[in-house]
Design an enzyme around this catalytic site. Sequence first.
Site, PDB file in Angstrom:
ATOM      1  N   ASP A  67       0.837  -1.205   0.000  1.00  0.00           N
ATOM      2  CA  ASP A  67       0.000   0.000   0.000  1.00  0.00           C
ATOM      3  C   ASP A  67       0.870   1.253   0.000  1.00  0.00           C
ATOM      4  O   ASP A  67       2.080   1.194   0.251  1.00  0.00           O
ATOM      5  CB  ASP A  67      -0.995  -0.002   1.167  1.00  0.00           C
ATOM      6  CG  ASP A  67      -0.382  -0.401   2.509  1.00  0.00           C
ATOM      7  OD1 ASP A  67       0.863  -0.464   2.609  1.00  0.00           O
ATOM      8  OD2 ASP A  67      -1.137  -0.661   3.458  1.00  0.00           O
ATOM      9  N   ASN A 135      -8.757  -2.541  12.901  1.00  0.00           N
ATOM     10  CA  ASN A 135     -10.174  -2.644  12.486  1.00  0.00           C
ATOM     11  C   ASN A 135     -10.388  -3.806  11.511  1.00  0.00           C
ATOM     12  O   ASN A 135     -11.427  -3.887  10.867  1.00  0.00           O
ATOM     13  CB  ASN A 135     -10.621  -1.324  11.838  1.00  0.00           C
ATOM     14  CG  ASN A 135      -9.813  -1.005  10.580  1.00  0.00           C
ATOM     15  OD1 ASN A 135      -8.820  -1.669  10.279  1.00  0.00           O
ATOM     16  ND2 ASN A 135     -10.244  -0.002   9.845  1.00  0.00           N
ATOM     17  N   HIS A 137      -8.528  -4.378   8.828  1.00  0.00           N
ATOM     18  CA  HIS A 137      -8.140  -4.089   7.439  1.00  0.00           C
ATOM     19  C   HIS A 137      -6.907  -4.894   7.020  1.00  0.00           C
ATOM     20  O   HIS A 137      -6.136  -5.366   7.856  1.00  0.00           O
ATOM     21  CB  HIS A 137      -7.950  -2.583   7.201  1.00  0.00           C
ATOM     22  CG  HIS A 137      -6.707  -1.987   7.771  1.00  0.00           C
ATOM     23  ND1 HIS A 137      -6.518  -0.630   7.869  1.00  0.00           N
ATOM     24  CD2 HIS A 137      -5.572  -2.537   8.281  1.00  0.00           C
ATOM     25  CE1 HIS A 137      -5.335  -0.384   8.387  1.00  0.00           C
ATOM     26  NE2 HIS A 137      -4.746  -1.515   8.652  1.00  0.00           N
ATOM     27  N   GLU A 142     -10.174  -1.361   3.657  1.00  0.00           N
ATOM     28  CA  GLU A 142     -10.855  -1.069   4.915  1.00  0.00           C
ATOM     29  C   GLU A 142     -12.159  -1.866   5.000  1.00  0.00           C
ATOM     30  O   GLU A 142     -12.632  -2.406   3.991  1.00  0.00           O
ATOM     31  CB  GLU A 142     -11.144   0.436   4.992  1.00  0.00           C
ATOM     32  CG  GLU A 142      -9.896   1.319   4.861  1.00  0.00           C
ATOM     33  CD  GLU A 142      -8.986   1.270   6.078  1.00  0.00           C
ATOM     34  OE1 GLU A 142      -9.291   0.545   7.045  1.00  0.00           O
ATOM     35  OE2 GLU A 142      -7.940   1.944   6.065  1.00  0.00           O
TER      36      GLU A 142
HETATM   37  P1  PGA Z   1       0.820  -2.881  12.890  1.00  0.00           P
HETATM   38  O1  PGA Z   1      -0.150  -2.474  11.682  1.00  0.00           O
HETATM   39  O2  PGA Z   1       1.673  -4.021  12.401  1.00  0.00           O
HETATM   40  O3  PGA Z   1       1.614  -1.656  13.147  1.00  0.00           O
HETATM   41  O4  PGA Z   1      -0.051  -3.300  14.023  1.00  0.00           O
HETATM   42  C1  PGA Z   1      -0.972  -3.426  11.096  1.00  0.00           C
HETATM   43  C2  PGA Z   1      -1.920  -2.720  10.147  1.00  0.00           C
HETATM   44  O5  PGA Z   1      -2.546  -1.705  10.527  1.00  0.00           O
HETATM   45  O6  PGA Z   1      -2.084  -3.185   9.015  1.00  0.00           O
END
Ligand code: PGA
Length: 243
Positions: A67, A135, A137, A142
């Site tokens: 992304d 959340n 995602h 999302e």
């Molecule tokens: P994180 O992020 O590894 O910093 O928990 C995961 C994400 O939001 O895809």
Amino acid sequence: MKIITADDYDDLSRRTAALVCAQLVRKPASLFVFPTGATPLGLFRELVAAARELRADFSNASFAVLDEYAGIAPGDRRGLAGWLGRELLDPLGIPASRVITFDPRGEASAESARVEAAIAARGGIDLAVLGLGPNGHLGFNEPGTSFDARSGLVPLSAASITSNAAYWGSEADVPRTGFTLGLGTLLEARQFVLIVSGARKADILGRVLADPATPDLPATIAHVHPNALVLADRQAMSRAPKD
Ligand code: PGA
């Protein structure tokens, strides 16, 4: 869907690195996708060490960046392609020619077509390692994203804007849109691995494992992917359904 519980974060990182190294042995010219965020940092450390010690040979491997924030200047330090470069690809010595990235200032439909074509030209994604958003995602896919969404430009959720504010200084500074590999694109990866660590992910991982596949929780594509593995440490697994 297979589920493996790692003892702790280091064990999770080592086990994920072992999967990547095994894939490299099977197919040296593999196309990999790795997540952004804090979760993969231990994995990256393991991979860089494996390459230095000649236990892994990335000289034919390619990478697709999961992304990217839209609208930022090329070379902006907060860009995710630049981040992946600093954390993994530069230490591994991977040239830009073997990295598929979104142009943050590219036109949406042209970028979507270009990235999808670049992935297809390399024979598709061999191994996608994904992190789990708070959340649910995956990348910038999302909640509410269709499972057949292709790669392209999407709005960021309020939850993602909040959780990314730390990297930007304040929520107001976080871009409102981003490019992401689509759920449909990720579903076509030959191998799909979701890595999850820590107590703060226990609730969301519990839901992802318990709920049937639903666009409300993009990570539940793990239930429909034909070759999916959820690799999570004990703390993250503490709310997993007991069957
Ligand atoms: P994180 O992020 O590894 O910093 O928990 C995961 C994400 O939001 O895809």
